[in-house]
Write an enzyme that holds these catalytic residues in place. Sequence first.
Site, PDB file in Angstrom:
ATOM      1  N   SER A 676       0.638  -1.270   0.064  1.00 27.07           N
ATOM      2  CA  SER A 676       0.046   0.093  -0.058  1.00 27.07           C
ATOM      3  C   SER A 676       0.910   1.167   0.127  1.00 27.07           C
ATOM      4  O   SER A 676       0.375   2.450  -0.057  1.00 27.07           O
ATOM      5  CB  SER A 676      -1.234  -0.054   1.241  1.00 27.07           C
ATOM      6  OG  SER A 676      -0.356   0.071   2.420  1.00 27.07           O
ATOM      7  N   LYS A 719      -6.076   4.193   9.064  1.00 25.35           N
ATOM      8  CA  LYS A 719      -5.228   5.053   8.257  1.00 25.35           C
ATOM      9  C   LYS A 719      -5.617   6.758   8.479  1.00 25.35           C
ATOM     10  O   LYS A 719      -4.790   7.232   8.769  1.00 25.35           O
ATOM     11  CB  LYS A 719      -4.757   4.516   6.997  1.00 25.35           C
ATOM     12  CG  LYS A 719      -4.076   3.406   6.909  1.00 25.35           C
ATOM     13  CD  LYS A 719      -4.067   2.769   5.418  1.00 25.35           C
ATOM     14  CE  LYS A 719      -3.487   1.391   5.496  1.00 25.35           C
ATOM     15  NZ  LYS A 719      -3.122   1.154   3.838  1.00 25.35           N
TER      16      LYS A 719
END
Length: 801
Positions: A676, A719
């Site tokens: 990611s 996140k």
Amino acid sequence: MNLYPLLPLRDIVVFPGMVVPLFVGREKSVAALEAAMAGDKDIFLLAQLDPGCDDPDRDDLYDTGVVASVLQLLKLPDGTVRVLVEGHRRAGIQALREESGANGPMLIAQVEPIEADEVDGPEVEGMMRQVVEQFGEYAKLSKKLPQDAGSQLGDIEEAGKLADAVAANLAAKVADKQAVLSESDPLKRLEMVLSFMEGELGVLQVERKIRGRVKRQMEKTQREYYLNEQLKAIQSELGGGDGEEANELQELQEKIDSLKLSKEARAKAQAELKKLKTMQPMSAEATVIRNYLDVLLGLPWGKRSKLKKDIPGAQAILDADHYALDKVKDRIVEYLAVQARTNKLKGPILCLVGPPGVGKTSLGKSIAKATGRQFVRQSLGGVRDEAEIRGHRRTYIGSLPGKVVTNLRKAGTSNPLFLLDEIDKLGQDFRGDPASALLEVLDPEQNAKFQDHYLEVDVDLSDVMFVCTANSLNLPQPLLDRMEIIRLEGYTEDEKVEIAERHLVAKQVEAHGLKQGEFELTQAALRDLIRYYTREAGVRTLEREIARLARKALRQILEKKAEAVVVTPENLADYAGVRKFRHGVSDEENQVGAVTGLAWTEVGGELLTIESVTVPGKGAVRTTGKLGEVMSESVQMAFSFVKARSPAYGIKPSIFQRKDLHIHLPEGAVPKDGPSAGIGMVTAMVSTLTGIPVRADVAMTGEVTLRGRVLAIGGLKEKLLAALRGGIKTVLIPEENRKDLADIPANILAGLEIVPVAHVDEVLARALLTRPEPIEWTEADDLASQPAPAIAGQAPAPTAH
């Protein structure tokens, strides 16, 4: 006409040729015997109609009797007389009178002899043979006659004597025997005795069958009783006393009878108890069986706690115990609604997945309270033996049932809430795989007949509500397939403030013995405590910091330095110490080659800095920071993409022949992996190679492909929370993750500018301070930029830097 002293008989009929002992006690009868002994010893024996009559007269006596002689007379100490008489011939009574003899009054009978008829012929002979044969069968069945009684009759040749002998030995009524005595025709007498024997034989055969059956039952019962008594005596000698043992066995039997055991469990318990009864109580095997029965009978067979069906009440309990977590609460209330309507639901397997400190374990307790179930917690952290779940077989010394059966016994009901804590921390070694052992436990289709190795009996777990907790989904796929995953993301700053004000502060005030009004933590100070002293997804560290403030406040109060303590942002440092974290962007300045990425960890989201520099070299890429295999491949892919698209970003391809790229991710001791950070790698490389700074207030996450497309990532909420905590203003996320924004709390969406992107070009446009200008570059430029080939013996031509 002859006169004889009369001896009335109560319950017996004497036949001619029959020797019979009699006990005489009536005075008239004794006087009659004395008179007979004084004369020719002849006496007349006549049966009474009513045995209970003590002074019979003519109407109380039968008509036909026997003239007999007294063979022996013996007077006993109690006044009775024992006499032995022998019958000679039949006689009919004609008259009866009472006379006074030498020994008192007695009865004198005037009798007339009855002559015996003589009969012969084939019919008589056949009848006699049949009577003898029938009597032989009768003698075998009758216990009162000797076995050879039938053979003795074979010597009698006269029909009358044979009939009298048979009648004398039959166990018939007095009236029936008197009828035979009164009959003068021998053939008819034979027919009569034959008829009596037929009836008596049928009765004797039935008696024999009954007696045999009863005897067999009695023999078995007596044998078992005798053996048990012997066993008790032996055990008493060996073990000293059997009273306690008998009481214990009786208690076990009563338990088996009273519990609602399954058919299989009852049969098993009875078999084990039977074995225990035959064992010496102090033996090792007896102890094993005793422990087994304790476990088996200790399970909650048929015991169920009454479940709550109050849906609003359950919602109120969940809301009071936990702030936020709406998705989890909705799932629990839905389950309760189905249960309230159907009264039966195979326990759903819920798996609460989230970082530490977000309330997974305490949520399990609240679910138990809301549903009215007993709460059982089983920690699976570090469990590496399959027997911890399924138990050990009883062949092993010190064998025990598994934790499932043990905790079910501890709960006391068959429908508790089972919290399997830290299911992702299960170990695995040569002793087996406990995660695989859980497959049967956590399958609603199978766990109705869960078998523990120790019990070897099916246990019904279908009414148990299983709730699992985990920090990650690092679990075998079959186990994941059996569970309904519910994610608990980290808390936002506002949620932490609410949780602290509702629960944590009051809990620590009570735990430290502070009184009402002695300690106060203002909301501004609480926010500063969250921002500058904690950086976590949950609230455990926050709770520890509040406890620290409470301790310091209590010390000041006890030292008389203050009567009450109010913690504000101004004096927070005096109690909490130096700030541990900086709230805001990690780099306040825009820098070349430094990109803020977003990472997901088991403890929540984290900001991840990606640094990139160029060094002299030949176009290689180096990585440091303990990167995993997937992340290393992501770096190689990003580098290949940048090289392929370099002219479009204003980068001369010739630079890759003179420079190496070095990618570093700080906190080098922490392992990092995953794809990611792909767009962050590309942005850092482009920034370094073009010299354009990256915006410090922009963070990004997304996987990149060789064609520059941005692919979806996981852990979006964690996140975004990390970005919010770090003071980031803009977050770039993959376009495919736009749908996940529906689950993001409103205050996160309000505090961040979230930009979905589908291609790297969009990322660079938002992340770099200025857009890189494309350049024209051809293959000729490539050839011109390459160094001249070296000639043998000459140094290579210098290249301009």
